[in-house]
Design an enzyme around this catalytic site. Structure first.
Site, short mmCIF file in Angstrom:
data_model
loop_
_atom_site.label_atom_id
_atom_site.label_comp_id
_atom_site.label_asym_id
_atom_site.label_seq_id
_atom_site.Cartn_x
_atom_site.Cartn_y
_atom_site.Cartn_z
N ARG A 102 -11.74 2.03 2.67
CA ARG A 102 -10.58 1.16 2.43
C ARG A 102 -10.95 -0.31 2.61
NH1 ARG A 102 -6.24 2.28 6.55
NH2 ARG A 102 -7.74 3.53 7.70
N TYR A 118 -19.01 9.57 -0.34
CA TYR A 118 -17.64 9.53 -0.87
C TYR A 118 -17.64 9.21 -2.36
CZ TYR A 118 -16.22 8.88 4.04
OH TYR A 118 -16.03 9.04 5.39
N ASP A 156 -4.90 0.76 1.27
CA ASP A 156 -4.94 1.92 0.36
C ASP A 156 -3.57 2.10 -0.29
OD1 ASP A 156 -3.31 3.26 2.20
OD2 ASP A 156 -4.92 4.51 2.99
N ASP A 193 -8.22 10.40 6.23
CA ASP A 193 -6.83 9.99 6.07
C ASP A 193 -6.07 11.03 5.24
OD1 ASP A 193 -7.16 7.62 7.48
OD2 ASP A 193 -7.76 6.50 5.69
#
Length: 290
Positions: free
Chosen positions: A178, A68, A82, A40
């Protein structure tokens, strides 16, 4: 002659993955550039690009495990799950104990069923979910099995009604961080959304190998195809006879190297193909020799 291989980019914030591909096309002077696994715009970190023939590796690389570092804000929900979305609900997280937080994280670890975010690239009846959501349509997305191999809290910061939780996550392809933020907040009764995301790893390719676009503009480092495949997949070295067979799209006997792609190399170390073992045979997924 076109240079083929992988480029490991440290994607900047506020760039789409497609923006990065466009920049790389100019740097590599070729249209044949693609990426494995979208990030994203808000997210930074490892974005694997394929240049030239390596674009044919990307679909297989996209299926590997990813890592992540993230920050989750508890106490607020957004319409995108988010920080890029609008706050849709707020409920104080002040009463959430560390024990409850860790229990919530543990419940989202392992093999879980996850409903993707409303604003995602998943297709519903042929249309992307995010396009439908932007038109105000209610999108019905089905839960999908994903695997969260590790979900570790690395920091907790309390500020009034809000809690910011830093975490590291290792997960299967198709996992939405998310959605983990949303579901953690929902389970704790206060809502939650993602405020920071940095991808640290795609398969064997990590931040230590990644370069910024500015660094790549000065020195375009392309990881050669043979090194890229040897790092990501099991390796199989074959005889000259088998090399000729593979080069013409023929099958080889299975060698017991696993269910995923296997890199096949000739006697001189040249990458020949990716194959997949099915039963007693290894069939070509992609052949790279002319």
């Amino acid at each position: 002659m076109e240079n083929s291989g992988l480029v490991i980019v440290d994607k900047p914030a506020d760039w789409t993955s497609h923006d990065v591909v466009g920049r790389m096309r100019r740097l590599a002077k070729t249209r044949r550039v693609g990426h494995a696994g979208t990030l994203d715009p808000m997210a930074t970190g490892v974005l694997v690009l394929g240049v030239g023939k390596a674009t044919r590796l990307l679909g297989h690389l996209a299926l590997t495990e990813k890592g992540y570092d993230a920050t989750i804000r508890l106490g607020q929900s957004t319409n995108t799950d988010d920080a890029e979305g609008e706050i849709t609900a707020a409920a104080s997280a002040a009463a959430v104990t560390d024990e409850a937080l860790h229990a919530g994280v543990a419940a989202l670890t392992g093999r879980i069923e996850q409903v993707p975010p409303q604003v995602s690239a998943i297709k519903v009846n042929g249309e992307r979910a995010y396009k439908m959501a932007r038109k105000g349509e209610e999108v019905e997305l089905k839960a999908r099995p994903v695997t969260v191999h590790g979900f570790t809290v690395t920091g907790v910061r309390r500020d009034g009604d809000l809690i910011d939780v830093d975490a590291s996550v290792a997960c299967s392809s198709g996992t939405y961080i998310r959605a983990l933020a949303r579901d953690l907040g929902a389970s704790l009764g206060c809502g939650g959304h993602l405020t920071r995301l940095r991808r640290t790893r795609v398969g064997p390719y990590d931040l230590g190998m990644a370069r910024t676009l500015d660094e790549l503009a000065g020195d375009l480092e392309i990881l050669p195809m043979d090194e890229a495949v040897a790092a990501a997949f099991p390796r199989r070295d074959v005889s000259a006879d088998d090399a000729r067979k593979v080069a013409h799209g023929g099958r080889l006997p299975a060698a017991g190297l696993g269910p995923g792609p296997v890199g096949v190399f000739g006697p001189d170390g040249t990458l020949l193909a990716l194959v997949e073992e099915q039963g007693r045979a290894a069939r070509p997924l992609a052949v790279f020799v002319p």
